[in-house]
Design a protein around this motif. Structure first.
Motif, mmCIF file in Angstrom:
data_model
loop_
_atom_site.group_PDB
_atom_site.id
_atom_site.type_symbol
_atom_site.label_atom_id
_atom_site.label_comp_id
_atom_site.label_asym_id
_atom_site.label_seq_id
_atom_site.Cartn_x
_atom_site.Cartn_y
_atom_site.Cartn_z
ATOM 1 N N LEU A 187 -25.298 26.094 36.547
ATOM 2 C CA LEU A 187 -25.824 26.084 37.913
ATOM 3 C C LEU A 187 -24.922 26.967 38.763
ATOM 4 O O LEU A 187 -23.693 26.803 38.743
ATOM 5 C CB LEU A 187 -25.827 24.667 38.491
ATOM 6 N N TYR A 188 -25.524 27.917 39.490
ATOM 7 C CA TYR A 188 -24.732 28.698 40.445
ATOM 8 C C TYR A 188 -25.140 28.252 41.835
ATOM 9 O O TYR A 188 -26.320 28.282 42.200
ATOM 10 C CB TYR A 188 -24.933 30.197 40.272
ATOM 11 N N VAL A 189 -24.160 27.823 42.594
ATOM 12 C CA VAL A 189 -24.391 27.182 43.885
ATOM 13 C C VAL A 189 -23.974 28.153 44.992
ATOM 14 O O VAL A 189 -22.787 28.458 45.149
ATOM 15 C CB VAL A 189 -23.566 25.874 43.986
ATOM 16 N N GLY A 190 -24.948 28.660 45.745
ATOM 17 C CA GLY A 190 -24.638 29.656 46.764
ATOM 18 C C GLY A 190 -25.521 29.526 47.985
ATOM 19 O O GLY A 190 -26.497 28.758 47.995
ATOM 20 N N ASP A 191 -25.188 30.299 49.011
ATOM 21 C CA ASP A 191 -25.905 30.174 50.285
ATOM 22 C C ASP A 191 -26.634 31.447 50.695
ATOM 23 O O ASP A 191 -27.155 31.519 51.805
ATOM 24 C CB ASP A 191 -24.917 29.774 51.394
ATOM 25 N N THR A 192 -26.677 32.456 49.812
ATOM 26 C CA THR A 192 -27.309 33.721 50.205
ATOM 27 C C THR A 192 -28.335 34.175 49.177
ATOM 28 O O THR A 192 -28.345 33.721 48.024
ATOM 29 C CB THR A 192 -26.268 34.847 50.368
ATOM 30 N N VAL A 193 -29.160 35.114 49.608
ATOM 31 C CA VAL A 193 -30.134 35.745 48.716
ATOM 32 C C VAL A 193 -29.414 36.406 47.545
ATOM 33 O O VAL A 193 -29.850 36.308 46.396
ATOM 34 C CB VAL A 193 -30.977 36.768 49.511
ATOM 35 N N LEU A 217 -27.698 25.352 52.461
ATOM 36 C CA LEU A 217 -27.891 25.848 53.827
ATOM 37 C C LEU A 217 -26.536 25.914 54.531
ATOM 38 O O LEU A 217 -25.898 24.875 54.727
ATOM 39 C CB LEU A 217 -28.811 24.904 54.603
ATOM 40 N N PRO A 218 -26.061 27.108 54.893
ATOM 41 C CA PRO A 218 -24.785 27.175 55.607
ATOM 42 C C PRO A 218 -24.923 26.547 56.995
ATOM 43 O O PRO A 218 -26.018 26.503 57.564
ATOM 44 C CB PRO A 218 -24.518 28.685 55.698
ATOM 45 N N PRO A 219 -23.826 26.019 57.526
ATOM 46 C CA PRO A 219 -23.915 25.291 58.792
ATOM 47 C C PRO A 219 -24.572 26.076 59.929
ATOM 48 O O PRO A 219 -25.291 25.491 60.745
ATOM 49 C CB PRO A 219 -22.447 24.976 59.114
ATOM 50 N N HIS A 220 -24.354 27.393 59.966
ATOM 51 C CA HIS A 220 -24.860 28.150 61.128
ATOM 52 C C HIS A 220 -26.385 28.188 61.200
ATOM 53 O O HIS A 220 -26.934 28.484 62.258
ATOM 54 C CB HIS A 220 -24.282 29.574 61.144
ATOM 55 N N LEU A 235 -34.277 31.325 50.602
ATOM 56 C CA LEU A 235 -33.526 31.058 49.371
ATOM 57 C C LEU A 235 -34.465 30.702 48.217
ATOM 58 O O LEU A 235 -34.255 31.142 47.077
ATOM 59 C CB LEU A 235 -32.513 29.927 49.598
ATOM 60 N N ILE A 236 -35.503 29.935 48.501
ATOM 61 C CA ILE A 236 -36.464 29.564 47.460
ATOM 62 C C ILE A 236 -37.201 30.811 46.955
ATOM 63 O O ILE A 236 -37.376 31.007 45.743
ATOM 64 C CB ILE A 236 -37.450 28.498 47.985
ATOM 65 N N THR A 237 -37.612 31.670 47.876
ATOM 66 C CA THR A 237 -38.283 32.914 47.499
ATOM 67 C C THR A 237 -37.377 33.777 46.622
ATOM 68 O O THR A 237 -37.844 34.451 45.702
ATOM 69 C CB THR A 237 -38.704 33.695 48.763
ATOM 70 N N ALA A 238 -36.070 33.716 46.906
ATOM 71 C CA ALA A 238 -35.090 34.497 46.137
ATOM 72 C C ALA A 238 -34.767 33.861 44.788
ATOM 73 O O ALA A 238 -34.062 34.468 43.980
ATOM 74 C CB ALA A 238 -33.813 34.681 46.955
ATOM 75 N N GLY A 239 -35.269 32.624 44.559
ATOM 76 C CA GLY A 239 -35.095 32.034 43.240
ATOM 77 C C GLY A 239 -34.409 30.681 43.175
ATOM 78 O O GLY A 239 -34.167 30.162 42.081
ATOM 79 N N ALA A 240 -34.073 30.081 44.325
ATOM 80 C CA ALA A 240 -33.403 28.773 44.293
ATOM 81 C C ALA A 240 -34.342 27.699 43.737
ATOM 82 O O ALA A 240 -35.504 27.621 44.134
ATOM 83 C CB ALA A 240 -32.942 28.380 45.695
ATOM 84 N N ALA A 241 -33.823 26.877 42.817
ATOM 85 C CA ALA A 241 -34.610 25.767 42.262
ATOM 86 C C ALA A 241 -34.681 24.609 43.242
ATOM 87 O O ALA A 241 -35.636 23.839 43.249
ATOM 88 C CB ALA A 241 -33.986 25.303 40.949
ATOM 89 N N VAL A 242 -33.651 24.497 44.070
ATOM 90 C CA VAL A 242 -33.575 23.434 45.070
ATOM 91 C C VAL A 242 -32.685 23.955 46.192
ATOM 92 O O VAL A 242 -31.828 24.805 45.958
ATOM 93 C CB VAL A 242 -32.997 22.130 44.446
ATOM 94 N N VAL A 243 -32.903 23.475 47.409
ATOM 95 C CA VAL A 243 -32.061 23.850 48.553
ATOM 96 C C VAL A 243 -31.543 22.567 49.197
ATOM 97 O O VAL A 243 -32.327 21.666 49.529
ATOM 98 C CB VAL A 243 -32.825 24.703 49.588
ATOM 99 N N GLN A 249 -24.270 17.056 48.198
ATOM 100 C CA GLN A 249 -25.542 16.466 47.770
ATOM 101 C C GLN A 249 -25.850 16.824 46.313
ATOM 102 O O GLN A 249 -26.693 16.194 45.676
ATOM 103 C CB GLN A 249 -26.679 16.945 48.674
ATOM 104 N N LEU A 250 -25.164 17.826 45.783
ATOM 105 C CA LEU A 250 -25.335 18.206 44.378
ATOM 106 C C LEU A 250 -24.399 17.342 43.520
ATOM 107 O O LEU A 250 -23.499 17.830 42.854
ATOM 108 C CB LEU A 250 -25.045 19.696 44.178
ATOM 109 N N HIS A 251 -24.609 16.038 43.556
ATOM 110 C CA HIS A 251 -23.772 15.120 42.776
ATOM 111 C C HIS A 251 -24.284 15.091 41.338
ATOM 112 O O HIS A 251 -25.310 15.709 41.000
ATOM 113 C CB HIS A 251 -23.767 13.730 43.407
ATOM 114 N N SER A 252 -23.603 14.372 40.486
ATOM 115 C CA SER A 252 -23.922 14.399 39.056
ATOM 116 C C SER A 252 -25.347 13.927 38.763
ATOM 117 O O SER A 252 -26.008 14.463 37.864
ATOM 118 C CB SER A 252 -22.906 13.570 38.265
ATOM 119 N N ASP A 253 -25.858 12.949 39.521
ATOM 120 C CA ASP A 253 -27.233 12.475 39.301
ATOM 121 C C ASP A 253 -28.244 13.569 39.642
ATOM 122 O O ASP A 253 -29.243 13.760 38.938
ATOM 123 C CB ASP A 253 -27.525 11.226 40.145
ATOM 124 N N GLN A 254 -27.981 14.284 40.729
ATOM 125 C CA GLN A 254 -28.862 15.393 41.143
ATOM 126 C C GLN A 254 -28.838 16.496 40.079
ATOM 127 O O GLN A 254 -29.877 17.067 39.729
ATOM 128 C CB GLN A 254 -28.406 15.943 42.494
#
Length: 260
Positions: A187-193, A217-220, A235-243, A249-254
């Protein structure tokens, strides 16, 4: 314990809030080099970054300066912008004027996760590391000095080509697997396209394993619901599976849910 998954984190906008540091330094730089004629808004900076190739804030600063003057009818050749001078000015705002004793915007960046979150991932058998376009000095400042992590796996600006090239992501995973290529889901966790495009390119080059893009989602962008929704959709259009609105919030259960 066998590794269930590997989580690789971007740093800016994911681990720390850079709304009043990197992004502020970017706006300062553009304003300075346009002779105080133009200061990009937060939305304009996001619009540039949504193009997916302006992950480096020094290059983004230069690009916005160019675009301003081109809109005024000048050609890029006329401008004779010196990239090193732009970088030096940017760093004087971000780190501060003294390169050995940082007093700039970096000192006031709010943290977006706690070390206990990473401990929870470790206990769940999820390996983790960092791949960031930040300089190694800046990345280490937040990881070791602020978060107190001891020798975390980190691929920074100096170590790999800029995103969306996935070389740095591959290098991070390789270090986490001790050089023996495995089959764990990454999993790569990022905030940009650019972060999401990096995952797509990783998938193209190494299709034998599963690559999942997780958007944060970055705070700004969380100041209004409309902006939040627009950014999430980007981000979803760019390929994110979840936002998600925060990395914790990306804990082990998620993560387990995403693996299914």
């Amino acid at each position: 314990m066998t590794t269930k998954a590997i989580a690789v984190f971007d740093i800016d906008g994911v681990i720390r809030d850079v709304g009043n540091s990197y992004r502020r330094a970017l706006a300062d730089t553009v304003e300075y080099f346009t002779n105080n004629a133009y200061r990009p808004t937060s939305i304009e900076i996001d619009q540039l970054k949504s193009e997916g190739i302006w992950n480096n804030d020094w290059e983004a600063s230069q690009e916005l300066i160019y675009r301003y003057f081109v809109a005024q009818g000048k050609s890029p050749e006329q401008l004779q912008l010196d990239y090193k001078t732009i970088v030096t000015f940017f760093q004087s705002r971000y780190r501060g004027p003294d390169p050995d004793n940082w007093t700039g915007y970096i000192c006031d960046e709010p943290l977006l996760l706690q070390p206990s979150y990473l401990d929870e991932l470790t206990q769940a058998g999820i390996a983790w590391g960092f791949f960031s376009g930040a300089t190694r000095g800046s990345a280490n400042y937040v990881l070791t000095q602020r978060l107190g992590l001891s020798s975390p796996v980190l691929i920074a600006m100096e170590d790999a080509p800029g995103k969306p090239d996935p070389t740095g992501l591959f290098a991070t995973v390789s270090q986490l697997e001790n050089g023996v290529e495995g089959t764990s889901v990454v999993l790569y966790v990022g905030d940009t396209v650019a972060d999401m495009y990096t995952v797509s390119k990783a998938r193209e080059l190494k299709p034998h394993r599963t690559w999942i893009g997780v958007g944060i989602l970055p705070p700004h962008v969380q100041e209004t619901a409309a902006r939040q929704e627009d950014y999430a959709q980007t981000l979803i259009t760019a390929g994110a599976a979840v936002v998600l609105s925060n990395v914790e919030q990306l804990h082990s259960d998620q993560i387990q849910e995403l693996l299914q």
